[in-house]
Design an enzyme around this catalytic site. Structure first.
Site, PDB file in Angstrom:
ATOM      1  N   ARG A 149      -2.657   1.120  -6.621  1.00 28.59           N
ATOM      2  CA  ARG A 149      -1.717   0.919  -5.436  1.00 28.59           C
ATOM      3  C   ARG A 149      -0.442   0.420  -6.044  1.00 28.59           C
ATOM      4  O   ARG A 149       0.683   1.095  -5.569  1.00 28.59           O
ATOM      5  CB  ARG A 149      -2.267   0.147  -4.453  1.00 28.59           C
ATOM      6  CG  ARG A 149      -3.221   0.523  -3.818  1.00 28.59           C
ATOM      7  CD  ARG A 149      -3.980  -0.731  -3.038  1.00 28.59           C
ATOM      8  NE  ARG A 149      -5.104  -0.024  -2.247  1.00 28.59           N
ATOM      9  CZ  ARG A 149      -5.871  -0.354  -1.479  1.00 28.59           C
ATOM     10  NH1 ARG A 149      -5.609  -1.504  -0.992  1.00 28.59           N
ATOM     11  NH2 ARG A 149      -6.799   0.287  -0.791  1.00 28.59           N
TER      12      ARG A 149
ATOM     13  N   HIS B  53       0.683  -1.144  -0.003  1.00 24.97           N
ATOM     14  CA  HIS B  53       0.052  -0.106  -0.144  1.00 24.97           C
ATOM     15  C   HIS B  53       0.963   1.116   0.102  1.00 24.97           C
ATOM     16  O   HIS B  53       1.836   1.338   0.734  1.00 24.97           O
ATOM     17  CB  HIS B  53      -1.056   0.018   1.231  1.00 24.97           C
ATOM     18  CG  HIS B  53      -2.228   0.959   1.036  1.00 24.97           C
ATOM     19  ND1 HIS B  53      -1.857   2.115   1.361  1.00 24.97           N
ATOM     20  CD2 HIS B  53      -3.307   0.576   0.984  1.00 24.97           C
ATOM     21  CE1 HIS B  53      -3.147   2.851   0.810  1.00 24.97           C
ATOM     22  NE2 HIS B  53      -3.960   1.934   0.919  1.00 24.97           N
TER      23      HIS B  53
ATOM     24  N   HIS C  60       0.270  -4.650   2.872  1.00 21.63           N
ATOM     25  CA  HIS C  60      -0.784  -4.325   3.382  1.00 21.63           C
ATOM     26  C   HIS C  60      -2.037  -5.306   3.147  1.00 21.63           C
ATOM     27  O   HIS C  60      -2.773  -5.564   3.750  1.00 21.63           O
ATOM     28  CB  HIS C  60      -1.480  -3.213   2.535  1.00 21.63           C
ATOM     29  CG  HIS C  60      -2.790  -2.724   2.750  1.00 21.63           C
ATOM     30  ND1 HIS C  60      -3.296  -2.335   4.082  1.00 21.63           N
ATOM     31  CD2 HIS C  60      -4.019  -2.349   2.054  1.00 21.63           C
ATOM     32  CE1 HIS C  60      -4.535  -2.059   4.131  1.00 21.63           C
ATOM     33  NE2 HIS C  60      -4.964  -2.120   2.665  1.00 21.63           N
TER      34      HIS C  60
END
Lengths: 244, 639
Positions: B332, B268, B403
């Site tokens: 991302r 992330h 993440h």
């Protein structure tokens, strides 16, 4: 930073506990309070001493798993902050800190700083929900909710169920926790059909779990990491009187 | 061993598949449902919603979580929002567009039929959550508010301030507690699954450890559901909760469940940078911040001036410059790689140069502080608490962090693993996100699986399968219990010289360096050697104090880290085997001239499902080919 810690050590629910003195020599202002304890636990482990048990999970202030008293204040000195989000820059070199678990009959100690808070789950199970089985919902926009009402409901719904309110209350009352759920659901149109039943069942269950009564002291609001307002207790009481 | 990797997707037009599948399902007579026992491991968005929905249908459910309450599951920390193809904003969204965006975002490594179903169900999820009392953001007229979210050009993301995951989880948790009160769910908090029991080739139960008193216990059932989340903590530092782990899915893998695409791990872009080696976790700053924040670094390497003193012409808004049409909202993986690249060039900010600015000055000028506070107030507060800096006045510093894990146990269209009767839902499976997950899609998938897919598909399995009664005194249960006890005893008996955390931290560093944001064959081979060596060291030199019957947090951690070592190896094997770049899996050897991921659809358009062949044996690769009949694979471009 160097800190003197007095930490409550208790092997199990039935064993007596006591304060034990430790020196935290390697604290640093950018650490969180729990990271400071992690470092202490690493040092204890390497010395062959039992590390201090404490609960935590998300470490970003939202899961509600962490919490203990620092110098008599639930979650420590910073307002609106869980202990996992409390950083050491809030303290001074040489500070002396007393660290203890939540103390309430309804939250028995499991070990050291970890307590059993399942009583909160049972209060929710008693009525803290809207009965809507999966699949039975109408289109989301058929239920219009004025923005200010949605915001107020959200303020109450922000509760993380950490138990600080109970720990801070001289009566060990769960009124702020219970009131937050009753206010959240009671403010919304979806929550109306079960509103009366909900408050009656949840309040009754809270007493059953041996939480104390609310005498409007306000300690709960002062320590709540999500800054839930006492107003939710007023809402709960009003609903309770109307429903009884 | 031959492995059936048939996805069991019905044939026909994609819009009709889920209808058709549901119609073809055999149903369990309502009166018979209470005779079936189902174990649900995990109580997050997937597990919690599944346990509640199964109980509503009348099944007998036991639900397990390692936390002290079902409400703590890590879904609670999701901040930004949940996607749904409602098209409430009239901006051209549709089920097909959400489907298209998700397949493309996943870089053509997901199953089209699954993704289409997810997009279809997305609209029901919002309805369900609203009805439960989830306080979504509203417009002044009382309708639901939306925002656009990383990688999307329509506003389809529903949110509850920066606490969307919390509010959705509390909705599922309350539905679950309602069923607990009704006696249809028995909840087991502070209980960890340590073993899977397979009898006659079917999942028939689990072995658990009570984390308070250490009791090892067996639970028998007709089906087992794992909703145990992702394995990001294999990297030690991640945005996951401290307790998040791979143990349940890993032990299922060792009992025959294929593990799909383990190397697809998402980084992330917007997390708070690391501050020191005591760091216990990384904190995510919601991607929604990229809607109003602008990402930049100084043009000059080593520029030590405070950010506010660096004039406009001396700043590089590198995402806006390189990707004019998506700007700061690129997916991302693209954002993360670009942030790392500028830091690698020496342009990073902060003490260790591992950070870029995320600046709200323009947004505050345009919209006012009040609007920014309303949108992101809790995130700004969180940032201030952690760093001691006020983002209303100085730009945030951010850096990428692990993440989410797209990989997980392989499942077919009905969410069943390669072990019959073992279902896997939410982040724990591999199903819908391909090689890269789009923002606000994890919550959608968890709830789609739990509320609206599993409750049907599990019924179909139970109705079609002959299940003899099994009991926990069967030899299979006893054998699994003794295996679990052996691992515990072994960990406690080593009494070496290093803590569990020190090993975990070192493992995480190896993976981050060699199997993180970008990978190459040389590094991956090196990592495999290092991981094996470190694992050897672990089993000879770790020190776990206390006993097996204590509330022993070091022991819990030790068991999870033991599994992380093995998973880390499989991740590197998978990353090494996939000689292409796709989505979050960026192999440096395979990139376009402008440094974008270069897929190899000729050779790697498949799901890599790995099968356990025994300790110290190489795992066996089985491929499920992927066909794209609706969204034609193209080179992703966000220029």
């Amino acid at each position: 930073m160097r800190l003197t810690l007095h930490i409550w050590r208790q092997k199990g629910p039935k064993e007596p506990g006591r304060m034990v003195h430790y020196e935290a020599r390697n604290a640093n202002p950018d650490m969180s309070f729990l990271e400071m304890l992690d470092v202490l636990n690493e040092e204890l482990t390497l010395k062959g001493e039992d590390p201090v048990a404490f609960d935590s999970d998300c470490r970003e202030g939202i899961c509600g798993m962490c919490g203990f008293m620092i110098n008599g204040v639930a979650h420590g000195p910073r307002r609106g902050t869980t202990v996992c989000q409390l950083h050491m820059r809030k303290f001074k070199d040489g500070d002396v800190l007393y660290i203890e678990p939540w103390r309430a009959r309804a939250f028995p100690v499991i070990k050291d700083l970890a307590v059993n808070r399942t009583a909160f789950d049972r209060i929710i199970a008693a009525g803290g929900y809207i009965s809507v089985p999966a699949g039975s919902a109408p289109d989301g926009n058929t239920i219009l909710i004025p923005k200010p009402v949605a915001e107020q409901a959200m303020d109450a719904a922000a509760c993380i169920g950490c138990g600080a309110c109970v720990a801070a209350c001289p009566n060990a009352s769960a009124a702020l926790f219970t009131g937050a759920k009753i206010a959240h659901l009671g403010l919304l149109p979806q929550g109306q059909p079960e509103r009366d039943q909900r408050v009656l069942k949840m309040v009754a269950h809270s007493t059953l779990e041996q939480f104390g009564s609310c005498t409007n002291i306000g300690e709960c609001e002062a320590v709540c990491p999500k800054e839930i307002k006492l107003e939710v207790i007023a809402r709960m009481n009003r609903d309770f009187i109307k429903a009884s | 061993m031959s492995m059936d990797l048939s996805s069991r997707v019905p044939s026909g037009a994609i819009e009709r598949l889920w209808d058709k599948a549901r119609f073809e399902m055999k149903l369990v007579n309502p009166a018979n449902k209470r005779k079936y026992n189902i174990l649900v491991v995990g109580s997050g968005l997937a597990g919690g919603s599944a346990a509640a929905s199964l109980a509503e249908l009348g099944y007998n459910v036991k639900c397990f979580c390692f936390q002290d309450s079902a409400r703590r599951a890590h879904s609670i920390a999701a901040q930004g929002g949940i996607n749904a193809a409602k098209n409430y904003q009239n901006d051209g969204d549709s089920i097909y567009r959400l489907f298209y965006d998700t397949v493309k975002g996943g870089d053509f490594r997901s199953r089209e039929a699954n993704v289409y179903r997810l997009a279809q169900i997305s609209v029901n999820i919002i309805d369900q959550c609203v009805a439960q009392g989830v306080p979504f953001a509203r417009e002044y007229g009382g309708t639901l508010a939306n925002r656009s979210f990383g990688g999307a050009q329509v506003s389809r993301t529903f949110y509850a301030r920066g606490q969307t995951g919390q509010q959705l989880l509390l909705g599922a948790y309350q539905a679950l507690e309602r069923q607990v009160d009704a006696g249809r769910v028995k909840m087991f908090p502070r209980t960890e699954m340590l073993g899977l029991v397979v009898i006659d080739g079917k999942a028939r139960g689990i072995v658990t450890r009570d984390l308070v008193n250490g009791k090892i216990e067996s639970h028998a059932a007709d089906a087992v559901v794992l909703g145990t989340g992702g394995y990001g903590n294999v990297y030690y530092l991640s945005t996951n909760a401290r307790g998040s782990n791979c143990t349940a899915i890993w032990r299922a893998y060792k009992h025959g469940a294929a593990f799909a695409n383990p190397c697809f791990t998402q980084i992330h872009p917007t997390c708070i940078p690391v501050s020191g080696d005591y760091q216990s976790k990384l904190t995510l700053m919601s991607e929604s911040l990229r809607n109003d924040g602008r990402i930049w670094v100084p043009l000059k390497p080593g520029d030590q001036r405070p950010p506010n003193e660096i004039p406009e012409p001396e700043r590089d808004y590198f995402l806006e410059r390189r990707y004019p049409s998506f700007g700061n909202l690129v997916p991302r993986d693209v954002a993360s790689r670009n942030c790392k690249a500028v830091c690698d060039e020496g342009l990073g900010v902060g003490n260790n140069g591992l950070g870029v600015y995320l600046d709200f000055a323009d947004a505050i000028k345009r919209l006012g502080v009040a609007v920014i506070r309303e949108r992101y107030g809790n995130l700004f507060d969180m940032y201030e608490r952690i760093t001691g800096e006020d983002p209303y006045k100085v730009p945030m510093r951010i850096y990428p962090a692990i993440h989410y894990t797209m990989g997980g146990l392989w499942v077919d269209y009905s969410l069943m693993s390669t072990v019959p009767g073992l279902f896997v839902i939410g982040e724990a499976n591999f199903s819908d996100h391909g090689a890269n997950r789009l923002g606000a899609s994890a919550l959608m998938q968890g709830l789609a699986d739990g509320y609206f897919i599993l409750p049907y598909t599990i019924g179909e399995y139970l109705a079609r399968t002959k299940l003899d009664k099994v009991q926990t005194d069967y030899a299979e249960f006893k054998r699994e219990e003794s295996e679990v006890e052996t691992i515990t005893k072994r960990l406690l008996s080593i009494r070496g010289e290093r803590t569990v955390t020190s090993f975990h931290r070192e493992l995480g560093k190896v993976l981050w360096d060699y199997c993180g944001m970008s990978r190459n064959a040389v590094g991956l081979k090196l990592a495999l050697g290092k991981i094996r060596e470190l694992r050897e060291g672990y089993w000879h030199n770790v020190d776990v104090l206390g006993g097996p019957e204590d509330f022993n947090q070091a022991l819990e951690h030790a068991g999870r880290v033991a599994d992380f070592f093995e998973l880390a190896e499989l991740m590197c094997i998978d990353a090494l085997d996939r000689n292409e770049s796709c989505g979050a899996h960026f192999r440096e050897e395979y990139q376009t001239p402008d440094n974008e991921a270069l897929r190899d659809d000729q050779r790697y358009c498949y799901v890599a499902a790995w099968v356990f062949k025994g300790a110290n044996q190489p795992p066996e690769l089985h491929a499920e080919p992927l066909k794209f009949e609706y969204v034609r694979p193209t080179q992703r471009s966000y220029k």
